[in-house]
Enzyme design. Sequence first.
Site, PDB file in Angstrom:
ATOM      1  N   CYS A 108       0.816  -1.210   0.000  1.00  0.00           N
ATOM      2  CA  CYS A 108       0.000   0.000   0.000  1.00  0.00           C
ATOM      3  C   CYS A 108       0.849   1.258   0.000  1.00  0.00           C
ATOM      4  O   CYS A 108       2.072   1.205   0.118  1.00  0.00           O
ATOM      5  CB  CYS A 108      -0.949   0.024   1.205  1.00  0.00           C
ATOM      6  N   GLY A 149      -0.654   0.134  -4.874  1.00  0.00           N
ATOM      7  CA  GLY A 149      -1.865  -0.594  -4.530  1.00  0.00           C
ATOM      8  C   GLY A 149      -3.035  -0.168  -5.380  1.00  0.00           C
ATOM      9  O   GLY A 149      -3.242   1.023  -5.590  1.00  0.00           O
ATOM     10  N   ASN A 205       1.273   1.370   6.245  1.00  0.00           N
ATOM     11  CA  ASN A 205       1.955   0.666   5.163  1.00  0.00           C
ATOM     12  C   ASN A 205       2.923  -0.327   5.797  1.00  0.00           C
ATOM     13  O   ASN A 205       3.834   0.070   6.519  1.00  0.00           O
ATOM     14  CB  ASN A 205       2.710   1.674   4.291  1.00  0.00           C
ATOM     15  N   GLY A 206       2.724  -1.615   5.542  1.00  0.00           N
ATOM     16  CA  GLY A 206       3.621  -2.628   6.099  1.00  0.00           C
ATOM     17  C   GLY A 206       2.856  -3.852   6.551  1.00  0.00           C
ATOM     18  O   GLY A 206       1.688  -4.044   6.229  1.00  0.00           O
ATOM     19  N   TYR A 244      12.364  -2.587  -7.639  1.00  0.00           N
ATOM     20  CA  TYR A 244      11.141  -2.658  -8.436  1.00  0.00           C
ATOM     21  C   TYR A 244       9.988  -1.802  -7.926  1.00  0.00           C
ATOM     22  O   TYR A 244       9.321  -1.129  -8.694  1.00  0.00           O
ATOM     23  CB  TYR A 244      10.665  -4.111  -8.530  1.00  0.00           C
TER      24      TYR A 244
END
Length: 509
Positions: free
Chosen positions: A12, A44, A122-123, A286
Amino acid sequence: MEFEESGIGEECGVFGCVAAGEWPTQLEVAQVLSLGLVALQHRGQESAGIVTSNGATTPTYTALKGMGLVSTAFSPEALLKLRYGNLGICHTRYSTTGISELQNCQPFVVDTLHGKIAVAHNGELVNAHALRKKVMRHGVGLSTCSDSELITQLLALNPPMEEQDAPDWVARIKNLMTETPTSYSLLVMFKDVIYAVRDPYGNRPLCIGRLVPISKLHSSGAGEEDTEGWVVSSESCSFQSIGAKYYREVLPGEIVQISKHGVKSLSVVPRPEGDLPAFCIFEYVYFARPDSIFEGQMVYTVRQRCGRQLAIEAPTDADVVSTVPESATPAALGYAHQSGLPYIEVLCKNRYVGRTFIQPNTRLRQLGVAKKFGALTDNFAGKRVVLIDDSIVRGNTISPIIKLLKEAGAAEVHIRVASPPLRFPCYMGINIPTKEELIANKPEFQDIARYIGADSVQYLTVEGLVSAVQQGIASVQEDKMISPSNKSSKRVGHCTACLTGKYPVELEW
């Protein structure tokens, strides 16, 4: 490219905005939030959510959530509901824990003893199972299976030593950071402030930007008095599209308060002595957008260095260098520059074919890849091609591309991969297939060139990747922000667990 085709994704992106100056603000906070989220769309695509507040003593929170892309989740009419917000946080989701439903869409808003808080995360918590039990033992029910709701409820619990009538949010956040070491970047909105938080290992990115007048966006003359607002984001790539200047990163373990008065560092929670930071190295490889900045360096430049290092480690006799469009393009340019070979395009991408990883079986996935590319035959017929890719995850994607090139006239196709083989799952927020699905763990890997139909295959080494990443990290270290008692001699470190199996913390199950 095969990361995309294999369904490997970041979980996310988070974004927040606080208008500076007098409130009610003239800044269109809702528009800033939605545009910032669009710039993080690559992190996301399952759902998106925005929560704004008027920042009053008893604030009014307004939430807007929807499934799919930001452009479809929020109509212009719906965004009008948020027009009275003076600050807000938002989130775009790629689920690694929790199923893809609207109820798991962030930010989460909960009532606490001292008022509402909104949280975007986020995580992925490495000890989520134990934490869920702890919260439930306090009599708190959880309505979703999302780590983010778990974080929100942990923050709502009173930490030890807190005064009953005075919420100490720094103490609460520190208590959370003590309970779980990684992996998270958080935005917590309470009344008129946003708290921006990174875990002590800095596994997930988070940075701060300053909104300035458009006339001063590209000049050095914008002073503090020109500040129109503050923004915080998973990636700095979102700043340019909203008229913000990069300000700085949130440091590992740091708690930053962002208000209409400015940015204030409140505390830095240290790692255990001797532990290095563990920023996810695949943000560079990436996941991040190429124009984002981490650790004082642009992602695009790091990817070029990976390509140059790959050319040093894995040279080959060839005529041209190319790439599978388009995430590996910087690495291919770096390889071409280092090797002295010309860079050309060999594939034309059909941008209107959907992502192939959502197709239900291998045969359809392979057909999807074939439909997605056309061969630029005149550029490479009769030539030996070095094709640079960012990964080979399962091997299903690259094989039909090699076949396409050879059938179109390539004399040879040599594959060079600008990252090491993926061998282990990630438990810190990246959706990586199971260990058994990864091609590097299969018997076929011993002769992978024959398996995928290439003339040769070589990967960048782990040492080469780490060297390429860390080579450009300037001395933008934590020293200026951390007290002498918390300093350690080494400041640079990256998580390579999916490559080496060495996780930065002990995993709990």
